[in-house]
Scaffold this active site. Sequence first.
Site, PDB file in Angstrom:
ATOM      1  N   SER A 166     -11.493 -30.394   5.863  1.00 51.73           N
ATOM      2  CA  SER A 166     -10.441 -30.676   6.844  1.00 51.73           C
ATOM      3  C   SER A 166     -10.382 -32.182   7.055  1.00 51.73           C
ATOM      4  O   SER A 166     -11.404 -32.876   6.924  1.00 51.73           O
ATOM      5  CB  SER A 166     -10.762 -29.991   8.177  1.00 51.73           C
ATOM      6  OG  SER A 166      -9.949 -30.492   9.226  1.00 51.73           O
TER       7      SER A 166
ATOM      8  N   TYR B 146     -15.578 -27.154  15.285  1.00 54.24           N
ATOM      9  CA  TYR B 146     -14.945 -26.875  13.993  1.00 54.24           C
ATOM     10  C   TYR B 146     -15.138 -28.061  13.050  1.00 54.24           C
ATOM     11  O   TYR B 146     -15.531 -27.892  11.888  1.00 54.24           O
ATOM     12  CB  TYR B 146     -13.463 -26.598  14.206  1.00 54.24           C
ATOM     13  CG  TYR B 146     -12.649 -26.513  12.940  1.00 54.24           C
ATOM     14  CD1 TYR B 146     -12.664 -25.356  12.161  1.00 54.24           C
ATOM     15  CD2 TYR B 146     -11.852 -27.578  12.528  1.00 54.24           C
ATOM     16  CE1 TYR B 146     -11.908 -25.284  10.995  1.00 54.24           C
ATOM     17  CE2 TYR B 146     -11.099 -27.508  11.369  1.00 54.24           C
ATOM     18  CZ  TYR B 146     -11.129 -26.356  10.601  1.00 54.24           C
ATOM     19  OH  TYR B 146     -10.384 -26.290   9.455  1.00 54.24           O
TER      20      TYR B 146
END
Length: 259
Positions: free
Chosen positions: A143, A156
């Site tokens: 990400s 996350y």
Amino acid sequence: MRLHGIDGLTAVVTGAAGGIGSAIVLALARAGAQVVAVDRAAPGRLRERVPAELRPLVRERTADVADRRAAGELLDETERSLGPVGLLVSAAGVLRHGPAADCTDQDWHALLHANATGVFVWAGAAAERMTRRGRGSIVTVASNAVGVPRAGLAAYAASKAAAHAFTLGLGVEVAPRGVRCNVVCPGSTDTAMLRELTDGPDFRAVVDGDPAAFRTGIPLGRVAAPADVADAVLFLASDQARHITLHSLYVDGGAALRA
């Protein structure tokens, strides 16, 4: 540019039933790869998205991505039936969002289980087999949050950062034995995960950014389609990227403002 080295390749994709994972499976199959699509979802969830002409190239398998034994067995089964695995793509992932102080132990462990341990298990097992043959490619889907702090996504981002660091560290060790390890870092992508964060398909606020949350927005003015991420994975797996390893390719429309 036609990518070379994909046609006839045996590839394994984890998280294959997700938005990005399924796009990667389809892109590989369209390019002629034989794909083993691994997901914790029951077999058949991906099948309806695969055109009939590509179904002979895609095999669905069910496994917990962090199960080391299952990874070894599935890789061995794949090599017996389809030939040496030349590409592993780790695309499995889960999302938990909210203030860092509110993150529960359960959420923390769920994030690490799917997003980090899954990469550790599958990349390590694939690298062991690839290094014996002196060739192979490993691509981890992380990400852009690994390089840019995001309010509400601390846990996350930490799990994806662990996967990112592990992949590149592994890459240093296996490069002398012919195995390349790279990371694709998507930004906001039109998946169920993003729609969960935005409460629907209107991504205008994502594109525009939010100064109160320290978000700069997306310079290209659009969120990514899953196919945009899949194309980046295909390039890194191809022969055109044969001299690229230890690289983090951001597919985020400029949102991370990376130099």
